[in-house]
Design an enzyme around this catalytic site. Structure first.
Site, short mmCIF file in Angstrom:
data_model
loop_
_atom_site.label_atom_id
_atom_site.label_comp_id
_atom_site.label_asym_id
_atom_site.label_seq_id
_atom_site.Cartn_x
_atom_site.Cartn_y
_atom_site.Cartn_z
N ASP A 48 48.23 36.25 49.91
CA ASP A 48 48.16 35.34 48.76
C ASP A 48 48.23 36.14 47.46
O ASP A 48 47.37 36.97 47.18
CB ASP A 48 46.83 34.58 48.81
CG ASP A 48 46.66 33.63 47.63
OD1 ASP A 48 46.90 32.43 47.81
OD2 ASP A 48 46.30 34.10 46.52
N TYR A 53 48.65 37.66 38.67
CA TYR A 53 48.01 38.91 39.10
C TYR A 53 48.82 40.13 38.71
O TYR A 53 48.33 41.25 38.75
CB TYR A 53 47.79 38.95 40.62
CG TYR A 53 47.05 37.77 41.22
CD1 TYR A 53 46.28 36.92 40.44
CD2 TYR A 53 47.12 37.52 42.58
CE1 TYR A 53 45.61 35.84 41.01
CE2 TYR A 53 46.44 36.46 43.16
CZ TYR A 53 45.70 35.62 42.36
OH TYR A 53 45.03 34.56 42.93
N LYS A 82 52.09 31.72 43.10
CA LYS A 82 51.67 30.61 42.23
C LYS A 82 52.48 30.61 40.94
O LYS A 82 52.92 31.68 40.48
CB LYS A 82 50.18 30.74 41.91
CG LYS A 82 49.33 30.96 43.16
CD LYS A 82 47.85 31.00 42.92
CE LYS A 82 47.14 31.46 44.19
NZ LYS A 82 46.99 32.92 44.31
N HIS A 115 49.20 27.21 39.56
CA HIS A 115 48.01 28.05 39.50
C HIS A 115 46.83 27.38 38.79
O HIS A 115 45.69 27.50 39.22
CB HIS A 115 48.34 29.38 38.80
CG HIS A 115 47.43 30.49 39.19
ND1 HIS A 115 47.82 31.80 39.21
CD2 HIS A 115 46.12 30.50 39.57
CE1 HIS A 115 46.81 32.55 39.60
NE2 HIS A 115 45.76 31.79 39.81
#
Ligand code: A2P
Length: 292
Positions: A48, A53, A82, A115
């Site tokens: 994931d 990120y 996401k 997200h």
């Protein structure tokens, strides 16, 4: 019936997702690449990430090298990313996905999530995500961090019901109302920060339970997720912990101990979540921090 890291749950569109996977939040590209390779080495099949990120490239590299190393192929694993807050909106989302797939070195993700419900944009974002799904670039689609009000609004406009809502979920924050509402609509809850970002790992009551099973607190909490039917993605960049977190299939928590974990609920979201403006502001910072 025996369970392991291949044990899957069927989502509302018929796609199946491994119930236990590896998260890479707060990892840079180098750390994420290493973590993914270690995850593959220790049998993880679900990974994931998110554009937020700033480590999609690392995850992509880790998958390519790691899959080769363990003799598996892309189809053997389940990959989630996401839609970044700063990319939300209809056209922006359509424009963003190809770059994400390129960084991940794949033609499709298994699960694409919105997200955050960015105010004024998430309904249009969802329309684009539905198109991405229909184009075959995502095998399943869902959302993350949607409370019931925003989920209801999304459902009022959606033609495809989200398969997953990824929420902060651990013994201290069990999101009972969200879980119940999602279940009514056949939406699976996926836990981010199942270990509370480490916060639950020193709890004396949990330590007593862990000692009883000769397991660590992390293993008890993840097993509790598993037995509850929650899809979970603990994050670690350390091999010993990646391995430890996957070693939850040789014991079973009693009904009484399951209940003890349920009773720890304080519906206490982490601070940054409560501070989040829903406008997407803080989302932009993370990507800049790690570079892309
Ligand atoms: P690290 O990546 O340095 O191993 P969550 O998934 O709830 O956000 O929690 C992740 C946090 O808990 C990270 O800080 C991670 O650190 C740490 N962590 C993950 N697994 C374990 C474990 N088995 N024991 C102790 N800490 C862990």
């Amino acid at each position: 019936m025996s369970f392991d890291l291949s044990t899957r749950i069927t989502l509302n569109n018929g796609t199946s997702i491994p119930q236990m996977g590896l998260g890479v939040w707060k990892s840079n590209n180098t750390q994420a690449k290493e973590a993914v390779m270690l995850g593959l080495k220790h049998g993880y099949e679900m990974f994931d990430t998110a554009k937020q990120y700033g480590n999609e490239r690392g995850v992509g590299e880790g998958l390519v090298e790691g899959l080769k190393a363990v003799g598996k192929t892309r189809e053997d694993i389940f990959l989630t990313t996401k839609i970044f807050g700063g990319d939300q909106g209809y056209q922006e989302t359509l424009d963003a996905i190809d770059g994400q797939l390129e960084r991940l070195q794949t033609d499709y993700v298994d699960l694409l999530l919105v997200h955050w419900p960015v105010t004024g944009k998430y309904v249009d974002t969802w329309r684009a995500v539905e198109e991405i799904y229909k184009a075959g670039k995502a095998r399943a689609i869902g959302v993350s961090n949607f409370d019931n009000e925003r989920m209801q609004n999304l459902l009022d406009h959606a033609t495809i019901i989200p398969a997953v809502n990824q929420m902060e979920y651990n013994p201290l924050i069990q999101e009972r109302d969200i879980l119940a509402f999602n279940q009514q609509h056949g939406i699976h809850l996926q836990a981010w920060s199942p270990l509370g970002g480490g916060a639950v790992l020193t709890d004396p009551e949990l330590q007593k339970i862990a000692d009883k099973y000769n397991k660590t607190i992390a293993q008890v909490v993840l097993r509790w997720n598993f037995q509850s039917g929650i899809i979970t993605i603990p994050k670690s960049v350390h091999e010993e912990r990646i391995q430890q977190n996957a070693d939850i299939f040789d014991f079973e928590l009693s009904a009484q101990d399951m209940q003890k974990l349920y009773s720890m609920n304080q519906e206490k979201r982490s601070l940054w979540y409560n501070d989040f403006s829903w406008e997407g502001g803080s989302i932009n910072e993370a990507v800049e921090e790690w570079g892309d």
